[in-house]
Design a protein around this motif. Structure first.
Motif, PDB file in Angstrom:
ATOM      1  N   SER A 125       0.839  -1.137   0.011  1.00 38.55           N
ATOM      2  CA  SER A 125      -0.016  -0.004  -0.006  1.00 38.55           C
ATOM      3  C   SER A 125       0.835   1.314  -0.248  1.00 38.55           C
ATOM      4  O   SER A 125       0.669   2.307  -0.552  1.00 38.55           O
ATOM      5  CB  SER A 125      -0.870  -0.010   1.337  1.00 38.55           C
ATOM      6  OG  SER A 125      -1.702   1.214   1.351  1.00 38.55           O
ATOM      7  N   ARG A 126       1.845   1.084   0.850  1.00 40.87           N
ATOM      8  CA  ARG A 126       2.739   2.423   0.878  1.00 40.87           C
ATOM      9  C   ARG A 126       3.408   2.603  -0.492  1.00 40.87           C
ATOM     10  O   ARG A 126       3.553   3.870  -1.116  1.00 40.87           O
ATOM     11  CB  ARG A 126       3.981   2.344   1.975  1.00 40.87           C
ATOM     12  CG  ARG A 126       4.622   3.378   2.097  1.00 40.87           C
ATOM     13  CD  ARG A 126       6.080   3.097   2.871  1.00 40.87           C
ATOM     14  NE  ARG A 126       6.928   2.309   1.865  1.00 40.87           N
ATOM     15  CZ  ARG A 126       7.949   1.767   2.131  1.00 40.87           C
ATOM     16  NH1 ARG A 126       8.515   1.732   3.334  1.00 40.87           N
ATOM     17  NH2 ARG A 126       8.445   0.946   1.210  1.00 40.87           N
ATOM     18  N   GLN A 129       0.859   4.168  -2.876  1.00 38.87           N
ATOM     19  CA  GLN A 129       0.846   5.475  -2.551  1.00 38.87           C
ATOM     20  C   GLN A 129       1.760   6.358  -3.116  1.00 38.87           C
ATOM     21  O   GLN A 129       1.684   7.565  -3.554  1.00 38.87           O
ATOM     22  CB  GLN A 129       0.615   5.606  -1.007  1.00 38.87           C
ATOM     23  CG  GLN A 129      -0.971   5.053  -0.635  1.00 38.87           C
ATOM     24  CD  GLN A 129      -2.204   5.703  -1.109  1.00 38.87           C
ATOM     25  OE1 GLN A 129      -2.134   6.786  -1.751  1.00 38.87           O
ATOM     26  NE2 GLN A 129      -3.299   5.401  -0.506  1.00 38.87           N
ATOM     27  N   THR A 130       2.989   5.863  -3.192  1.00 37.45           N
ATOM     28  CA  THR A 130       4.006   6.386  -3.392  1.00 37.45           C
ATOM     29  C   THR A 130       3.994   6.723  -5.024  1.00 37.45           C
ATOM     30  O   THR A 130       4.358   7.784  -5.405  1.00 37.45           O
ATOM     31  CB  THR A 130       5.567   6.046  -2.956  1.00 37.45           C
ATOM     32  OG1 THR A 130       5.547   5.669  -1.649  1.00 37.45           O
ATOM     33  CG2 THR A 130       6.698   6.815  -3.434  1.00 37.45           C
ATOM     34  N   ILE A 132       1.468   6.216  -6.994  1.00 33.81           N
ATOM     35  CA  ILE A 132       0.122   7.114  -7.278  1.00 33.81           C
ATOM     36  C   ILE A 132       0.380   8.564  -7.065  1.00 33.81           C
ATOM     37  O   ILE A 132       0.109   9.427  -7.603  1.00 33.81           O
ATOM     38  CB  ILE A 132      -0.939   6.700  -6.523  1.00 33.81           C
ATOM     39  CG1 ILE A 132      -1.057   5.184  -7.043  1.00 33.81           C
ATOM     40  CG2 ILE A 132      -2.086   7.577  -6.638  1.00 33.81           C
ATOM     41  CD1 ILE A 132      -2.441   4.504  -6.271  1.00 33.81           C
ATOM     42  N   GLY A 133       1.091   8.971  -5.982  1.00 29.09           N
ATOM     43  CA  GLY A 133       1.386  10.362  -5.576  1.00 29.09           C
ATOM     44  C   GLY A 133       2.129  11.153  -6.572  1.00 29.09           C
ATOM     45  O   GLY A 133       2.477  12.254  -6.847  1.00 29.09           O
ATOM     46  N   ALA A 140      -4.171  10.343 -10.036  1.00 31.94           N
ATOM     47  CA  ALA A 140      -4.130   9.941  -8.899  1.00 31.94           C
ATOM     48  C   ALA A 140      -5.105   9.652  -8.105  1.00 31.94           C
ATOM     49  O   ALA A 140      -5.498   8.712  -7.174  1.00 31.94           O
ATOM     50  CB  ALA A 140      -3.181  11.067  -7.989  1.00 31.94           C
ATOM     51  N   ARG A 144      -6.809   6.067  -6.603  1.00 33.63           N
ATOM     52  CA  ARG A 144      -7.044   5.942  -5.212  1.00 33.63           C
ATOM     53  C   ARG A 144      -8.269   5.554  -5.038  1.00 33.63           C
ATOM     54  O   ARG A 144      -8.527   4.588  -4.191  1.00 33.63           O
ATOM     55  CB  ARG A 144      -6.701   7.301  -4.560  1.00 33.63           C
ATOM     56  CG  ARG A 144      -5.362   7.460  -4.118  1.00 33.63           C
ATOM     57  CD  ARG A 144      -4.898   8.682  -3.460  1.00 33.63           C
ATOM     58  NE  ARG A 144      -3.546   9.052  -3.117  1.00 33.63           N
ATOM     59  CZ  ARG A 144      -2.950   9.936  -3.934  1.00 33.63           C
ATOM     60  NH1 ARG A 144      -3.657  10.889  -4.653  1.00 33.63           N
ATOM     61  NH2 ARG A 144      -1.530   9.970  -3.556  1.00 33.63           N
ATOM     62  N   VAL A 148      -7.225   1.710  -4.341  1.00 35.86           N
ATOM     63  CA  VAL A 148      -6.793   1.769  -2.987  1.00 35.86           C
ATOM     64  C   VAL A 148      -7.931   2.089  -1.856  1.00 35.86           C
ATOM     65  O   VAL A 148      -8.197   0.909  -1.030  1.00 35.86           O
ATOM     66  CB  VAL A 148      -5.876   3.070  -2.599  1.00 35.86           C
ATOM     67  CG1 VAL A 148      -5.812   3.433  -1.037  1.00 35.86           C
ATOM     68  CG2 VAL A 148      -4.499   3.056  -3.361  1.00 35.86           C
ATOM     69  N   ASP A 149      -9.158   2.749  -2.287  1.00 34.42           N
ATOM     70  CA  ASP A 149     -10.183   2.807  -1.622  1.00 34.42           C
ATOM     71  C   ASP A 149     -11.244   1.933  -1.841  1.00 34.42           C
ATOM     72  O   ASP A 149     -12.342   1.244  -1.101  1.00 34.42           O
ATOM     73  CB  ASP A 149     -10.896   4.047  -1.558  1.00 34.42           C
ATOM     74  CG  ASP A 149      -9.962   5.309  -0.944  1.00 34.42           C
ATOM     75  OD1 ASP A 149      -9.136   4.926  -0.222  1.00 34.42           O
ATOM     76  OD2 ASP A 149      -9.986   6.540  -1.476  1.00 34.42           O
TER      77      ASP A 149
END
Length: 187
Positions: A125-126, A129-130, A132-133, A140, A144, A148-149
């Motif tokens: 996940s981290r 997120q990196t 996608i950021g 993004a 997400r 992610v969600d």
């Protein structure tokens, strides 16, 4: 439990020995490996019937080497034996493939040692997120929302003001940009 990781009269607790070894106790690591060898040897010889002892010993050594090299990836909150048995099974299958012999190693033989449900990778996940950021804000937000969600496409389309068709096009473009970022990063 005694200093060497043994409960009086019981099998050594491999998990406790590995935790101690990862903490820097070389004696615990030697004991752990010496306890593993006969077990691994028995598993490999039983599953590789017809193979000579030297070939089986090579697989045992490959397994021990993989355990040594990957020991830092073991989740110390989980039992060690299923992790070790999975490595042994993979090394055996790899060796049999190299040998050119087709084999079926039934998972049922290891079922009681394997976890019922695998845990998600906490770093996944981290890392996602990196990556996608690094995307433009809209891309993004879309990834997400969907990945992610884990919202549905209708919900994400409504949140982002996109029709179903526009969402598909935006998703395709966002995934293409994400793949480019991953490739540039060498992932």
């Amino acid at each position: 439990m005694t200093k060497a990781g043994r409960r009086s009269g019981a099998q050594p607790d491999w998990s406790e020995l590995m935790r101690t070894a990862l903490g820097g106790d070389a004696a615990a690591y030697r004991l752990l490996l010496s306890e593993m060898v006969p077990v691994l040897r028995g598993i490999i010889r039983a599953r590789a019937s017809g193979m000579d002892a030297d070939w089986c010993e090579d697989v045992v050594q490959d397994t021990l080497m993989a355990i040594h090299l990957k020991r830092g990836t073991w989740d110390s909150t989980q039992p060690l034996r299923p992790w070790v048995y999975a490595i042994a099974r993979h090394k055996l299958v790899d060796a049999l493939r190299r040998k050119g012999r087709r084999v079926h190693v039934p998972v049922d033989d290891f079922a009681e040692q394997l976890e019922a449900t695998p845990e998600p990778d906490p770093l996944e996940s981290r890392d996602a997120q990196t990556l996608i950021g690094q995307l433009p804000d809209r891309d993004a937000a879309l990834l997400r929302c969907l990945a992610v969600d884990e919202h549905g496409s209708e919900e994400c389309g409504r949140r982002l003001g996109l029709s179903t068709g526009a969402l598909r096009v935006a998703l395709h473009r966002a995934l293409k940009r994400l793949a480019e970022i991953r490739q540039e990063a060498g992932l």
